[in-house]
Design an enzyme around this catalytic site. Structure first.
Site, PDB file in Angstrom:
ATOM      1  CG  HIS A  76      -1.866  -1.140   1.306  1.00 58.92           C
ATOM      2  ND1 HIS A  76      -3.115  -1.186   0.722  1.00 58.92           N
ATOM      3  CD2 HIS A  76      -1.698  -2.343   1.927  1.00 58.92           C
ATOM      4  CE1 HIS A  76      -3.687  -2.344   0.987  1.00 58.92           C
ATOM      5  NE2 HIS A  76      -2.841  -3.072   1.706  1.00 58.92           N
ATOM      6  CB  SER A  94      16.288  19.305 -15.406  1.00 56.95           C
ATOM      7  OG  SER A  94      15.702  20.590 -15.348  1.00 56.95           O
ATOM      8  CD  GLU A 148      10.586   9.547 -16.749  1.00 61.64           C
ATOM      9  OE1 GLU A 148      10.950  10.075 -17.818  1.00 61.64           O
ATOM     10  OE2 GLU A 148      10.768  10.055 -15.626  1.00 61.64           O
ATOM     11  CE  LYS A 204      14.339  16.714 -11.323  1.00 63.99           C
ATOM     12  NZ  LYS A 204      13.874  15.445 -11.890  1.00 63.99           N
TER      13      LYS A 204
END
Length: 458
Positions: free
Chosen positions: A186, A316, A329, A322
């Site tokens: 969960h 980025s 993805e 970053k």
């Protein structure tokens, strides 16, 4: 542009002189300007048509040698090899959004093979309908091409990519066998788990998917070829279906066989639906695996940070330094595309009327896109991410010993309700489980140390 005049049953048509297609292909090329150059009939279908046209010629040569002569069979086989190789792809311009039976793509193949064959023979040897389409109909050739292309895509592309990732996960299991970390259910802290056990879940999911895909392939190896227009086999000689299927098997190295009921094969796409369901299962598992990996790698300081993954490119245009989980993805985007394709495949398959389904091109297009995307996506994920996964042992150890769910180990000694009180006090007061348990008087410090061993909870 220079043109030549071709004709069909409707009259004369101008066709570019540098193209092998004929009148029926040209009519489709002019009448269906939908996705031209973008949503072309999949090359997997073109290749499959080359395979089945060669197989049909071989079967006809054996059964009708007076009509399918040695010379004709030899020339047709030679041209079909060119079609199979992809060297004639520029002569297959038709789009997915055409007649729902795929008739125009079947005629595209017939015309290209005939005209190219006549060029090689230096005479008018072959006729698209009488020779290339002998003993066939678009209604049995297109579903046959769908099954051939589906089996080749699944067994030769999807399965090998899945096997590569399975191998990577098996190696990672062995390398991380002794590492214990916090489990999560969960999205909340749960009892401990070995990192190798977590990876084994990923591996087994893929092994199950592989098994389901291979099971689906067995159903896809039944071919409609020989059913001709409505399943009766009109104009096909006795034994053609069996010999043509055997020839397809010989050409592909796959155990193709003729369908025992051609009335079913022409109108039902249930085998395609079943097989795509296996692809959707694979997509669902890949979505889960990719999400697990990017959650575990989240950070580098404000996330879970329990694993390191390869840093492949800057993440980025504004935030220096970053790095993002880009391979995860792409997997998740491919997964949702496949899930969407599954809806289209199912809807298309439900639209068979009487003796034919006329949603076959869109069904084939979505199926083959799913297979191609998954094969390439999984291979990319394995190469650029999975093989470089490393455990952050320090962070795993910190998170494990900071987890309040370790209190579960105390249930046999202080009971469920007292364990819950211990966990809540530790959370509220921001203290350790040991401190909370001792302050509440449930255990002494010495007894706590005696019974509390997180590494033994796996």
């Amino acid at each position: 542009m220079d043109y030549r005049i071709e004709h069909d049953s409707m009259g004369e048509v101008k066709v570019p002189t540098d193209k092998y297609w004929g009148a029926q292909t040209e009519r489709s090329h002019e009448n269906f300007l939908i996705g031209v150059g973008i949503e072309t009939m999949p090359r997997e279908i073109t290749r499959a048509l080359g395979i089945l046209k060669k197989a049909a010629a071989i079967a006809n040569h054996e059964l009708r040698p007076d009509k399918m002569t040695d010379e004709k069979c030899s020339i047709i086989s030679q041209v079909c090899d060119e079609v199979i190789s992809g060297s004639l792809n520029d002569h297959f311009p038709l789009v997915v959004w055409q007649t729902g039976s795929g008739t125009q793509s079947n005629m595209n193949a017939n015309e290209v093979i005939a005209n190219r064959g006549n060029e090689l023979a230096c005479k008018k040897l072959l006729h698209p309908n009488d020779d290339i389409n002998m003993s066939q109909s678009s209604n049995d050739t297109f579903p046959t091409a769908m099954h051939i292309s589906a089996v080749l895509a699944l067994e030769d592309r999807v399965i090998p990519s899945v096997e590569e990732l399975i191998t990577t996960f098996r190696r990672l299991e062995a390398e991380n066998e002794g590492i214990v970390k916090s489990g999560r259910t969960h999205l909340q802290d749960a009892t401990p788990i070995k990192f190798s056990q977590e990876i084994s879940g990923w591996r087994t999911s893929l092994e199950k998917d592989k098994k389901m895909i291979l099971a689906a392939c067995e159903e896809l190896k039944e071919l409609a070829l020989g059913g001709t227009a409505v399943g009766t086999g009109l104009n096909a000689p006795k034994g053609f279906a069996e010999k043509a299927a055997a020839a397809v098997g010989s050409l592909t190295g796959k155990n193709f066989r003729t369908s025992p009921n051609k009335f079913h094969s022409l109108t039902s796409k249930d085998e395609i639906v079943f097989a795509h369901g296996a692809l959707k299962a694979l997509a669902a598992d890949m979505m889960k695996i990719a999400n697990d990996v990017r959650w575990l790698a989240s950070g580098p300081r404000d996330g879970l940070g329990e694993i390191f993954i390869p840093e492949n490119e800057p993440g980025s245009s504004i935030m220096p330094g970053k790095v993002n989980p880009t391979q995860c993805e792409q997997v998740t985007m491919v997964a949702v595309q496949v899930m969407g394709n599954d809806v289209t495949v199912g809807m298309a398959a439900s639209q068979g009327n009487f003796e034919l389904n006329v949603f076959m091109p869109v069904c084939a297009y979505n199926f083959l896109q799913s297979a191609r995307l998954l094969a390439e996506s999984i291979r990319s994920f394995n190469k650029n991410c999975a093989i470089g996964i490393r455990a952050n042992k320090e962070k795993m150890h910190h998170n494990l010993y900071n987890s309040l769910m370790l209190v579960t180990a105390l249930n046999p000694y202080i009971g469920y309700e007292n364990s819950a009180k211990t966990a809540k006090k530790a959370f509220k007061d921001n203290i350790s489980l040991k401190e909370a348990c001792v302050e509440l008087g449930f255990l002494t410090a010495e007894k706590f140390d005696e019974v509390f061993h997180p590494e033994e909870m796996v």
